[in-house]
Write a protein that holds these residues in place. Sequence first.
Motif, PDB file in Angstrom:
ATOM      1  N   VAL A 263       0.812  -1.298   0.012  1.00  0.00           N
ATOM      2  CA  VAL A 263       0.016  -0.205  -0.075  1.00  0.00           C
ATOM      3  C   VAL A 263       0.796   1.019  -0.063  1.00  0.00           C
ATOM      4  O   VAL A 263       0.570   2.444  -0.588  1.00  0.00           O
ATOM      5  N   ALA A 264       1.909   1.165   0.848  1.00  0.00           N
ATOM      6  CA  ALA A 264       2.688   2.315   1.005  1.00  0.00           C
ATOM      7  C   ALA A 264       3.342   2.773  -0.427  1.00  0.00           C
ATOM      8  O   ALA A 264       3.776   3.739  -0.592  1.00  0.00           O
ATOM      9  N   SER A 265       3.843   1.521  -0.985  1.00  0.00           N
ATOM     10  CA  SER A 265       4.535   1.983  -2.368  1.00  0.00           C
ATOM     11  C   SER A 265       3.697   2.183  -3.689  1.00  0.00           C
ATOM     12  O   SER A 265       4.039   2.472  -4.685  1.00  0.00           O
ATOM     13  N   ASP A 266       2.402   1.930  -3.494  1.00  0.00           N
ATOM     14  CA  ASP A 266       1.288   2.408  -4.638  1.00  0.00           C
ATOM     15  C   ASP A 266       0.798   3.518  -4.386  1.00  0.00           C
ATOM     16  O   ASP A 266      -0.053   3.506  -3.472  1.00  0.00           O
ATOM     17  N   PRO A 267       0.863   4.598  -5.282  1.00  0.00           N
ATOM     18  CA  PRO A 267       0.121   5.880  -5.224  1.00  0.00           C
ATOM     19  C   PRO A 267      -1.375   5.661  -4.760  1.00  0.00           C
ATOM     20  O   PRO A 267      -2.062   6.406  -4.162  1.00  0.00           O
ATOM     21  N   ALA A 268      -1.801   4.890  -6.007  1.00  0.00           N
ATOM     22  CA  ALA A 268      -3.236   4.669  -5.814  1.00  0.00           C
ATOM     23  C   ALA A 268      -3.918   3.966  -4.741  1.00  0.00           C
ATOM     24  O   ALA A 268      -4.936   4.839  -3.938  1.00  0.00           O
ATOM     25  N   LEU A 269      -3.366   2.865  -4.273  1.00  0.00           N
ATOM     26  CA  LEU A 269      -3.860   2.266  -3.141  1.00  0.00           C
ATOM     27  C   LEU A 269      -3.597   3.168  -1.955  1.00  0.00           C
ATOM     28  O   LEU A 269      -4.301   3.111  -0.687  1.00  0.00           O
ATOM     29  N   TYR A 270      -2.506   4.011  -1.792  1.00  0.00           N
ATOM     30  CA  TYR A 270      -2.103   4.722  -0.662  1.00  0.00           C
ATOM     31  C   TYR A 270      -2.997   5.728  -0.592  1.00  0.00           C
ATOM     32  O   TYR A 270      -3.665   5.956   0.489  1.00  0.00           O
ATOM     33  N   ALA A 271      -3.556   6.571  -1.677  1.00  0.00           N
ATOM     34  CA  ALA A 271      -4.368   7.527  -1.395  1.00  0.00           C
ATOM     35  C   ALA A 271      -5.916   6.790  -1.188  1.00  0.00           C
ATOM     36  O   ALA A 271      -6.660   7.577  -0.541  1.00  0.00           O
ATOM     37  N   THR A 272      -6.112   5.682  -1.412  1.00  0.00           N
ATOM     38  CA  THR A 272      -7.332   5.024  -1.198  1.00  0.00           C
ATOM     39  C   THR A 272      -7.251   4.769   0.403  1.00  0.00           C
ATOM     40  O   THR A 272      -8.369   4.911   1.210  1.00  0.00           O
ATOM     41  N   GLU A 273      -6.413   4.199   0.871  1.00  0.00           N
ATOM     42  CA  GLU A 273      -6.091   4.022   2.558  1.00  0.00           C
ATOM     43  C   GLU A 273      -6.056   5.437   3.060  1.00  0.00           C
ATOM     44  O   GLU A 273      -6.710   5.388   4.087  1.00  0.00           O
ATOM     45  N   VAL A 274      -5.532   6.306   2.692  1.00  0.00           N
ATOM     46  CA  VAL A 274      -5.580   7.707   3.240  1.00  0.00           C
ATOM     47  C   VAL A 274      -6.857   8.173   3.440  1.00  0.00           C
ATOM     48  O   VAL A 274      -7.250   8.836   4.396  1.00  0.00           O
ATOM     49  N   SER A 275      -7.867   7.949   2.430  1.00  0.00           N
ATOM     50  CA  SER A 275      -9.084   8.373   2.150  1.00  0.00           C
ATOM     51  C   SER A 275      -9.953   7.741   3.222  1.00  0.00           C
ATOM     52  O   SER A 275     -10.625   8.157   4.178  1.00  0.00           O
ATOM     53  N   LYS A 276      -9.601   6.318   3.347  1.00  0.00           N
ATOM     54  CA  LYS A 276     -10.430   5.482   4.322  1.00  0.00           C
ATOM     55  C   LYS A 276     -10.147   5.945   5.574  1.00  0.00           C
ATOM     56  O   LYS A 276     -11.118   6.052   6.608  1.00  0.00           O
ATOM     57  N   VAL A 277      -8.890   6.136   5.999  1.00  0.00           N
ATOM     58  CA  VAL A 277      -8.573   6.382   7.627  1.00  0.00           C
ATOM     59  C   VAL A 277      -9.199   7.793   7.632  1.00  0.00           C
ATOM     60  O   VAL A 277      -9.807   8.105   8.945  1.00  0.00           O
ATOM     61  N   ALA A 278      -8.964   8.905   6.673  1.00  0.00           N
ATOM     62  CA  ALA A 278      -9.667  10.317   7.220  1.00  0.00           C
ATOM     63  C   ALA A 278     -11.180  10.171   7.511  1.00  0.00           C
ATOM     64  O   ALA A 278     -11.469  10.892   8.252  1.00  0.00           O
ATOM     65  N   LYS A 279     -11.827   9.309   6.628  1.00  0.00           N
ATOM     66  CA  LYS A 279     -13.296   9.084   6.886  1.00  0.00           C
ATOM     67  C   LYS A 279     -13.459   8.763   8.127  1.00  0.00           C
ATOM     68  O   LYS A 279     -14.549   9.017   8.874  1.00  0.00           O
ATOM     69  N   THR A 280     -12.899   7.680   8.576  1.00  0.00           N
ATOM     70  CA  THR A 280     -13.072   6.673   9.848  1.00  0.00           C
ATOM     71  C   THR A 280     -12.647   7.884  10.889  1.00  0.00           C
ATOM     72  O   THR A 280     -13.428   8.002  12.236  1.00  0.00           O
ATOM     73  N   MET A 281     -11.694   8.728  10.766  1.00  0.00           N
ATOM     74  CA  MET A 281     -11.478   9.807  11.855  1.00  0.00           C
ATOM     75  C   MET A 281     -12.541  10.733  11.815  1.00  0.00           C
ATOM     76  O   MET A 281     -12.806  11.202  13.120  1.00  0.00           O
ATOM     77  N   ILE A 282     -13.099  11.124  10.755  1.00  0.00           N
ATOM     78  CA  ILE A 282     -14.337  12.041  10.838  1.00  0.00           C
ATOM     79  C   ILE A 282     -15.319  11.237  12.002  1.00  0.00           C
ATOM     80  O   ILE A 282     -15.979  11.908  12.608  1.00  0.00           O
ATOM     81  N   ASN A 283     -15.816  10.137  11.523  1.00  0.00           N
ATOM     82  CA  ASN A 283     -16.744   9.347  12.292  1.00  0.00           C
ATOM     83  C   ASN A 283     -16.391   9.300  13.659  1.00  0.00           C
ATOM     84  O   ASN A 283     -17.182   9.415  14.372  1.00  0.00           O
ATOM     85  N   ARG A 284     -15.159   9.079  13.807  1.00  0.00           N
ATOM     86  CA  ARG A 284     -14.906   9.039  15.356  1.00  0.00           C
ATOM     87  C   ARG A 284     -14.776  10.451  16.071  1.00  0.00           C
ATOM     88  O   ARG A 284     -14.840  10.656  17.339  1.00  0.00           O
ATOM     89  N   LEU A 285     -14.502  11.423  15.176  1.00  0.00           N
ATOM     90  CA  LEU A 285     -14.465  12.890  16.030  1.00  0.00           C
ATOM     91  C   LEU A 285     -15.858  13.234  16.245  1.00  0.00           C
ATOM     92  O   LEU A 285     -16.050  13.960  17.141  1.00  0.00           O
ATOM     93  N   VAL A 286     -16.804  12.979  15.388  1.00  0.00           N
ATOM     94  CA  VAL A 286     -18.176  13.080  15.707  1.00  0.00           C
ATOM     95  C   VAL A 286     -18.787  12.615  17.028  1.00  0.00           C
ATOM     96  O   VAL A 286     -19.312  13.016  17.856  1.00  0.00           O
ATOM     97  N   VAL A 287     -18.294  11.250  17.221  1.00  0.00           N
ATOM     98  CA  VAL A 287     -18.415  10.549  18.447  1.00  0.00           C
ATOM     99  C   VAL A 287     -17.695  11.241  19.609  1.00  0.00           C
ATOM    100  O   VAL A 287     -18.389  10.963  20.812  1.00  0.00           O
ATOM    101  N   SER A 288     -16.611  11.374  19.586  1.00  0.00           N
ATOM    102  CA  SER A 288     -15.912  12.131  20.425  1.00  0.00           C
ATOM    103  C   SER A 288     -16.428  13.325  21.119  1.00  0.00           C
ATOM    104  O   SER A 288     -16.421  13.647  22.329  1.00  0.00           O
TER     105      SER A 288
END
Length: 256
Positions: free
Chosen positions: A222-247
């Motif tokens: 994932v770290a070495s593939d720009p497309a996979l990395y961008a997808t993972e970053v987006s996934k993490v950012a969305k999960t962080m939004i979800n947890r931000l709302v809860v916190s």
Amino acid sequence: MKFEYAPDEVPQKVVKILKRFSLHQGQDGQEIGKVFDSVPEKLKVDIAANQPITMVLPAFPWKTPNQDKVLGEGADLGDELGLASLNHLCEEISTVYPYGARLILICDGPVYNDLVGVPANEYYDYGIQLRNIAHEKRFSSIHFIRLMDLLGLGDGEKVSKADYLRLVPVCRDRLMSPPYCDPKFDVDQELKTNPDTMATYEGYFSRISEDLKWANGLDPVVASDPALYATEVSKVAKTMINRLVVSLEVLTVCFV
């Protein structure tokens, strides 16, 4: 205590101080949003009760693992200066309000650490170092509290490191359960309809893009593939939004 200013003058004077310590203007010099519009009414509650103005700040969860940005995982001069600025903010408020102010600092490591590859033992040690700095430098207006305190899981300032680490997954499970977590919350729909949420997501995406490659446990593929990395970053950012709302819901229940 004697007021130098009439009590009804104090809220606006405190707001002026808060603005001095914050970034609330765009590059054009115009104020962003209406951040301070509701503050005066909230300040009146503490002022009417002749008690210190209480501010709550979720911050200082850990040192970023990005070695391009930091010297190491421990607290350093940058953290000391950050704490000093927050303590100075409270001291400045005391010049216009005789009962002063206190800042409750919530080091919210368990909310996000598993998403960005920061081990719990690292951010626990970092939190202890912050407390030591505040004590040694006599930042008496800063008070620390842990997420576990807000969730009713014990006294986070007295629990041992081993017990704290054992409770980290328990904290996260309780955080992401009712009554704090709304199972119907749709982060994609929220991003489409709420400009503030989208701005937060974009900020998360930018920072995570820089930092996630340093995370413990990130798949090298994932770290070495720009497309996979961008997808993972987006996934993490969305999960962080979800947890931000809860916190934020937890903070609302505990402090509002």
